[in-house]
Design an enzyme around this catalytic site. Structure first.
Site, PDB file in Angstrom:
ATOM      1  N   ALA A   1       1.948 -49.028 -33.236  1.00 38.25           N
ATOM      2  CA  ALA A   1       3.253 -48.549 -32.751  1.00 38.25           C
ATOM      3  C   ALA A   1       3.560 -47.212 -33.416  1.00 38.25           C
ATOM      4  O   ALA A   1       3.947 -46.244 -32.754  1.00 38.25           O
ATOM      5  CB  ALA A   1       4.343 -49.577 -33.063  1.00 38.25           C
ATOM      6  N   ASN A   2       3.353 -47.127 -34.729  1.00 37.17           N
ATOM      7  CA  ASN A   2       3.607 -45.868 -35.433  1.00 37.17           C
ATOM      8  C   ASN A   2       2.663 -44.761 -34.961  1.00 37.17           C
ATOM      9  O   ASN A   2       3.069 -43.615 -34.790  1.00 37.17           O
ATOM     10  CB  ASN A   2       3.465 -46.062 -36.945  1.00 37.17           C
ATOM     11  CG  ASN A   2       4.735 -46.630 -37.549  1.00 37.17           C
ATOM     12  OD1 ASN A   2       5.768 -46.707 -36.885  1.00 37.17           O
ATOM     13  ND2 ASN A   2       4.687 -47.026 -38.808  1.00 37.17           N
ATOM     14  N   ALA A   3       1.405 -45.111 -34.738  1.00 33.44           N
ATOM     15  CA  ALA A   3       0.434 -44.097 -34.297  1.00 33.44           C
ATOM     16  C   ALA A   3       0.832 -43.541 -32.922  1.00 33.44           C
ATOM     17  O   ALA A   3       0.776 -42.331 -32.684  1.00 33.44           O
ATOM     18  CB  ALA A   3      -0.966 -44.706 -34.251  1.00 33.44           C
TER      19      ALA A   3
ATOM     20  N   ARG B   1      17.038 -48.482 -59.885  1.00 34.76           N
ATOM     21  CA  ARG B   1      17.326 -48.735 -58.480  1.00 34.76           C
ATOM     22  C   ARG B   1      18.265 -49.936 -58.321  1.00 34.76           C
ATOM     23  O   ARG B   1      19.202 -49.906 -57.537  1.00 34.76           O
ATOM     24  CB  ARG B   1      16.027 -49.000 -57.720  1.00 34.76           C
ATOM     25  CG  ARG B   1      16.131 -48.434 -56.345  1.00 34.76           C
ATOM     26  CD  ARG B   1      14.868 -48.433 -55.570  1.00 34.76           C
ATOM     27  NE  ARG B   1      14.882 -47.223 -54.727  1.00 34.76           N
ATOM     28  CZ  ARG B   1      13.996 -46.985 -53.783  1.00 34.76           C
ATOM     29  NH1 ARG B   1      13.025 -47.812 -53.567  1.00 34.76           N
ATOM     30  NH2 ARG B   1      14.076 -45.897 -53.063  1.00 34.76           N
TER      31      ARG B   1
ATOM     32  N   TYR C   1      13.814 -48.651 -48.949  1.00 31.44           N
ATOM     33  CA  TYR C   1      14.377 -48.297 -47.636  1.00 31.44           C
ATOM     34  C   TYR C   1      14.168 -49.416 -46.615  1.00 31.44           C
ATOM     35  O   TYR C   1      14.877 -49.487 -45.628  1.00 31.44           O
ATOM     36  CB  TYR C   1      13.751 -46.996 -47.131  1.00 31.44           C
ATOM     37  CG  TYR C   1      14.302 -45.780 -47.834  1.00 31.44           C
ATOM     38  CD1 TYR C   1      15.395 -45.100 -47.323  1.00 31.44           C
ATOM     39  CD2 TYR C   1      13.752 -45.329 -49.037  1.00 31.44           C
ATOM     40  CE1 TYR C   1      15.919 -43.994 -47.966  1.00 31.44           C
ATOM     41  CE2 TYR C   1      14.272 -44.232 -49.695  1.00 31.44           C
ATOM     42  CZ  TYR C   1      15.354 -43.564 -49.152  1.00 31.44           C
ATOM     43  OH  TYR C   1      15.880 -42.470 -49.795  1.00 31.44           O
TER      44      TYR C   1
ATOM     45  N   GLU D   1      14.456 -45.015 -40.323  1.00 29.30           N
ATOM     46  CA  GLU D   1      15.495 -44.622 -41.266  1.00 29.30           C
ATOM     47  C   GLU D   1      16.552 -43.784 -40.549  1.00 29.30           C
ATOM     48  O   GLU D   1      16.241 -43.057 -39.603  1.00 29.30           O
ATOM     49  CB  GLU D   1      14.867 -43.854 -42.427  1.00 29.30           C
ATOM     50  CG  GLU D   1      14.078 -44.797 -43.325  1.00 29.30           C
ATOM     51  CD  GLU D   1      13.286 -44.064 -44.393  1.00 29.30           C
ATOM     52  OE1 GLU D   1      13.731 -43.015 -44.858  1.00 29.30           O
ATOM     53  OE2 GLU D   1      12.213 -44.569 -44.750  1.00 29.30           O
TER      54      GLU D   1
ATOM     55  N   CYS E   1       5.906 -43.289 -43.269  1.00 28.55           N
ATOM     56  CA  CYS E   1       4.980 -44.130 -42.500  1.00 28.55           C
ATOM     57  C   CYS E   1       3.926 -43.405 -41.669  1.00 28.55           C
ATOM     58  O   CYS E   1       2.746 -43.744 -41.748  1.00 28.55           O
ATOM     59  CB  CYS E   1       5.772 -45.050 -41.585  1.00 28.55           C
ATOM     60  SG  CYS E   1       6.612 -46.335 -42.501  1.00 28.55           S
TER      61      CYS E   1
HETATM   62  C1  UDX Z   1       8.127 -48.820 -47.194  1.00 29.16           C
HETATM   63  C2  UDX Z   1       7.656 -50.021 -46.417  1.00 29.16           C
HETATM   64  O1  UDX Z   1       7.849 -51.253 -47.067  1.00 29.16           O
HETATM   65  C3  UDX Z   1       6.300 -49.855 -45.998  1.00 29.16           C
HETATM   66  O2  UDX Z   1       6.112 -50.640 -44.844  1.00 29.16           O
HETATM   67  C4  UDX Z   1       6.057 -48.471 -45.643  1.00 29.16           C
HETATM   68  O3  UDX Z   1       4.769 -48.428 -45.165  1.00 29.16           O
HETATM   69  C5  UDX Z   1       6.269 -47.505 -46.807  1.00 29.16           C
HETATM   70  O4  UDX Z   1       7.132 -47.995 -47.719  1.00 29.16           O
HETATM   71  P1  UDX Z   1      10.123 -48.549 -48.599  1.00 29.16           P
HETATM   72  O5  UDX Z   1      11.123 -49.621 -48.698  1.00 29.16           O
HETATM   73  O6  UDX Z   1      10.418 -47.400 -47.721  1.00 29.16           O
HETATM   74  O7  UDX Z   1       8.800 -49.244 -48.218  1.00 29.16           O
HETATM   75  O8  UDX Z   1       9.592 -48.030 -50.005  1.00 29.16           O
HETATM   76  P2  UDX Z   1      10.393 -47.725 -51.286  1.00 29.16           P
HETATM   77  O9  UDX Z   1      11.729 -47.192 -50.919  1.00 29.16           O
HETATM   78  O10 UDX Z   1       9.470 -46.961 -52.159  1.00 29.16           O
HETATM   79  O11 UDX Z   1      10.660 -49.165 -51.910  1.00 29.16           O
HETATM   80  C6  UDX Z   1       9.724 -49.974 -52.503  1.00 29.16           C
HETATM   81  C7  UDX Z   1      10.366 -50.635 -53.711  1.00 29.16           C
HETATM   82  O12 UDX Z   1       9.484 -51.609 -54.230  1.00 29.16           O
HETATM   83  C8  UDX Z   1      10.686 -49.680 -54.856  1.00 29.16           C
HETATM   84  O13 UDX Z   1      12.057 -49.765 -55.191  1.00 29.16           O
HETATM   85  C9  UDX Z   1       9.801 -50.154 -56.014  1.00 29.16           C
HETATM   86  O14 UDX Z   1      10.410 -50.021 -57.281  1.00 29.16           O
HETATM   87  C10 UDX Z   1       9.591 -51.606 -55.643  1.00 29.16           C
HETATM   88  N1  UDX Z   1       8.380 -52.206 -56.228  1.00 29.16           N
HETATM   89  C11 UDX Z   1       7.189 -51.597 -56.094  1.00 29.16           C
HETATM   90  C12 UDX Z   1       8.486 -53.413 -56.900  1.00 29.16           C
HETATM   91  O15 UDX Z   1       9.571 -53.967 -57.037  1.00 29.16           O
HETATM   92  N2  UDX Z   1       7.344 -53.977 -57.406  1.00 29.16           N
HETATM   93  C13 UDX Z   1       6.141 -53.390 -57.300  1.00 29.16           C
HETATM   94  O16 UDX Z   1       5.150 -53.926 -57.776  1.00 29.16           O
HETATM   95  C14 UDX Z   1       6.059 -52.151 -56.628  1.00 29.16           C
HETATM   96  C1  UDX Z   2       9.123 -44.639 -38.107  1.00 27.60           C
HETATM   97  C2  UDX Z   2       9.160 -45.546 -36.858  1.00 27.60           C
HETATM   98  O1  UDX Z   2      10.012 -44.966 -35.865  1.00 27.60           O
HETATM   99  C3  UDX Z   2       9.626 -46.922 -37.225  1.00 27.60           C
HETATM  100  O2  UDX Z   2       9.582 -47.785 -36.092  1.00 27.60           O
HETATM  101  C4  UDX Z   2       8.743 -47.459 -38.323  1.00 27.60           C
HETATM  102  O3  UDX Z   2       9.212 -48.725 -38.729  1.00 27.60           O
HETATM  103  C5  UDX Z   2       8.708 -46.521 -39.509  1.00 27.60           C
HETATM  104  O4  UDX Z   2       8.314 -45.223 -39.092  1.00 27.60           O
HETATM  105  P1  UDX Z   2      10.938 -43.316 -39.516  1.00 27.60           P
HETATM  106  O5  UDX Z   2       9.778 -42.667 -40.171  1.00 27.60           O
HETATM  107  O6  UDX Z   2      12.017 -43.889 -40.359  1.00 27.60           O
HETATM  108  O7  UDX Z   2      10.457 -44.493 -38.560  1.00 27.60           O
HETATM  109  O8  UDX Z   2      11.661 -42.246 -38.556  1.00 27.60           O
HETATM  110  P2  UDX Z   2      11.390 -41.705 -37.079  1.00 27.60           P
HETATM  111  O9  UDX Z   2      12.685 -41.671 -36.386  1.00 27.60           O
HETATM  112  O10 UDX Z   2      10.297 -42.400 -36.398  1.00 27.60           O
HETATM  113  O11 UDX Z   2      10.978 -40.196 -37.354  1.00 27.60           O
HETATM  114  C6  UDX Z   2       9.751 -39.838 -37.973  1.00 27.60           C
HETATM  115  C7  UDX Z   2       9.575 -38.346 -37.954  1.00 27.60           C
HETATM  116  O12 UDX Z   2       9.353 -37.877 -36.637  1.00 27.60           O
HETATM  117  C8  UDX Z   2      10.782 -37.560 -38.473  1.00 27.60           C
HETATM  118  O13 UDX Z   2      10.343 -36.514 -39.292  1.00 27.60           O
HETATM  119  C9  UDX Z   2      11.427 -37.046 -37.210  1.00 27.60           C
HETATM  120  O14 UDX Z   2      12.177 -35.887 -37.398  1.00 27.60           O
HETATM  121  C10 UDX Z   2      10.225 -36.811 -36.337  1.00 27.60           C
HETATM  122  N1  UDX Z   2      10.528 -36.834 -34.893  1.00 27.60           N
HETATM  123  C11 UDX Z   2      10.985 -37.967 -34.301  1.00 27.60           C
HETATM  124  C12 UDX Z   2      10.321 -35.687 -34.130  1.00 27.60           C
HETATM  125  O15 UDX Z   2       9.899 -34.655 -34.635  1.00 27.60           O
HETATM  126  N2  UDX Z   2      10.589 -35.749 -32.793  1.00 27.60           N
HETATM  127  C13 UDX Z   2      11.042 -36.864 -32.170  1.00 27.60           C
HETATM  128  O16 UDX Z   2      11.254 -36.819 -30.940  1.00 27.60           O
HETATM  129  C14 UDX Z   2      11.259 -38.008 -32.953  1.00 27.60           C
END
Ligand code: UDX
Ligand code: UDX
Length: 460
Positions: A226-228, A40, A13, A172, A279
């Site tokens: 930022a996430n926290a 994938r 993602y 996302e 996250c």
């Molecule tokens: C996210 C963010 O990178 C990270 O910052 C966040 O905290 C959680 O995960 P995301 O892209 O959402 O990553 O994860 P995911 O969709 O699971 O993709 C990771 C990919 O890495 C997978 O397709 C997996 O197959 C691949 N992978 C994992 C490798 O290619 N090599 C590895 O050793 C492990």
């Molecule tokens: C989050 C951060 O926003 C992004 O900056 C970071 O890189 C990854 O983590 P993400 O998890 O993709 O992104 O989605 P986000 O839009 O932040 O939503 C997270 C969760 O909070 C969702 O379940 C959403 O429904 C919920 N949410 C968000 C609420 O319940 N209320 C709100 O007002 C906003």
């Protein structure tokens, strides 16, 4: 230093969309996204764009434009590492499930494995960029692994590395928009030349004032914080949703009035079933772990509370559903509308729907689940329950609601705003309840159709 070949390890993602946007704005750079998972990769290469592994508005158009031109997806990890001038690490970083720090610390095994691959196969000078969200000081681990190759006589002396931190802030569902027009881009590092090479890539489409450079540790920590802070806002507003239900104050008006104060701001004040996604929970758990590690126990318990409130909101919804349905849902049919952790994504990681569905099944209900983008296989994996006896997947919201005692809205998909409530009412078992945990349905029309409705922050 001019970058010609980028490699990204991890086609998820984060890796997929972020590399697609680099490819779109940097036609002179070859971008190679690699992954250990062949399924994938074949989905990323599927001719039919609706089969891409990730649903993200606008992503398919970029893939159509750039794929096999300057954007490539493969499992050819060794060769692409060898060719690359710059390598992004975008692998997943789950919470540890066993051993020291289980349930809290981040499992760095994939980051470590990727670093080992890089140290083995890279040639010449390579800039290694952390994209995944990582605990503070992970760059040091990566450096240590990369540097270890220097002591290996079989490896060419000319092999050198610079490590940068470039955390990805995309959310996302709005990934392409966030990548094309971010609030900021953060680059942490020590090697000015390497940092400039990355700044130059982003300056192809992002205003230079939005690109912030800092040291490695500040960059890593900033992403976690930022996430926290974002998650903390959601937990804060969710506590107030319960207070509004109790007092008759209107949650939307309270959020609006509070958010109009510029110092507070209007975003991230929507109350709902609690935050999900890959996250927030993981990063706050990590913050709690780090705080405890440094002996900052009060700091740790402060952030732990943000997570506790998230769970509390879900628990109270489950209790409320059971209570409203005459104290038992055993053998009752309940429609679940929305399964992804938020709208406009097919991602279900840490989705509140998983916990809520499992609990409703535990209470004896039969679930009819509908989500516009999450498929049957994914729901099956998440619920790990015998499908036919406990739940089924439906093709439309109407199919799901037909012949049920209640409908629970768990994701704010926009199609739920425009449902035909007369039609739904005629199909449900009376008295029927609608539980809207996202303030998404048209409350007036639901009431006019004769159904009972409960909404988060309003009650009934
Ligand atoms: C996210 C963010 O990178 C990270 O910052 C966040 O905290 C959680 O995960 P995301 O892209 O959402 O990553 O994860 P995911 O969709 O699971 O993709 C990771 C990919 O890495 C997978 O397709 C997996 O197959 C691949 N992978 C994992 C490798 O290619 N090599 C590895 O050793 C492990
Ligand atoms: C989050 C951060 O926003 C992004 O900056 C970071 O890189 C990854 O983590 P993400 O998890 O993709 O992104 O989605 P986000 O839009 O932040 O939503 C997270 C969760 O909070 C969702 O379940 C959403 O429904 C919920 N949410 C968000 C609420 O319940 N209320 C709100 O007002 C906003």
């Amino acid at each position: 230093m001019r970058i010609k070949n980028i490699c990204c390890i991890g086609a998820g993602y984060v890796g997929g969309p972020s590399m697609a946007v680099i490819a779109k704005f940097c036609p002179d750079i070859q971008v190679n996204v690699v992954d250990t998972n062949p399924k994938r990769i074949s989905q990323w290469n599927d001719k039919l764009l609706s089969n891409l592994p990730i649903y993200e508005p606008g992503l398919d158009e970029i893939i159509k434009k750039c794929r096999n031109k300057n954007l490539h997806f493969s499992t050819d990890i060794e060769y692409q590492i060898e060719k690359a001038d710059m390598i992004f690490i975008s692998v997943n970083t789950p919470t540890k499930t066993t051993g020291i720090g289980a349930g809290k610390a981040i499992d760095l095994r994939y980051v470590e494995a990727s670093s080992r691959e890089i140290s083995k196969y890279a040639t010449g000078h390579t800039i290694v960029v952390e994209k995944s969200t990582l605990p503070v000081k992970t760059a040091q681990t990566i450096k240590d692994i990369l540097d270890a190759t220097k002591n290996d006589a079989s490896i060419l002396k000319s092999k050198t590395f610079s490590v940068l931190s470039n955390p990805e802030f995309l959310a996302e569902g709005t990934a392409i928009k966030d990548l094309e027009d971010p609030d900021r881009v953060l680059i942490g590092g020590e090697d000015k030349e390497a940092m400039n090479a990355l700044v130059k890539i982003y300056s192809n489409w992002i205003d230079k004032n939005k690109v912030m450079t800092t040291d490695l540790w500040s960059s890593e920590l900033s992403k976690l914080i930022a996430n926290a802070f974002l998650a903390q806002r959601i937990s804060s507003i969710n506590t107030i949703s319960a207070l509004c239900e109790a007092t008759g104050a209107q949650i939307k008006d309270v959020a609006l009035a509070v958010g109009m104060d510029k110092r507070i701001g209007k975003y991230f004040l929507n109350s709902g079933p609690g935050f999900g996604g890959s996250c927030f929970k993981k990063d706050i758990l990590n913050l709690v772990y780090i705080s405890n590690h440094y002996g900052l126990f009060d700091v740790a318990s402060y952030w732990q509370k943000v997570l506790d409130i998230n769970k509390w909101q879900q628990e109270r919804f489950i209790e409320l559903i059971v209570k409203k349905m005459f104290g038992t849902i055993s053998s009752k049919k309940i429609a679940i509308l929305g399964f992804s952790f938020k709208a406009n994504t097919n991602d279900t990681r840490e989705s509140p729907a998983i916990y809520i569905c499992k609990k409703l099944i535990e209470e004896g209900a039969f679930l009819k689940i509908y989500d516009p983008k999450v498929n049957n296989e994914q729901i099956s994996n998440d619920l790990s329950e015998n499908k036919t006896t406990k739940w089924i997947c439906c093709q439309t919201a109407y199919d799901a609601l037909e012949d049920t005692d209640a409908g629970v809205f768990l994701t704010e998909w926009s199609e739920f705003e425009f449902l035909d409530w007369e039609r739904i009412s005629s199909m449900m078992i009376k008295p029927a309840w609608i539980f809207d945990t996202r303030l998404i349905v048209n409350i007036r029309k639901v009431k006019e159709s004769g159904l009972n409705i409960w909404q988060v922050g309003y009650g009934n």
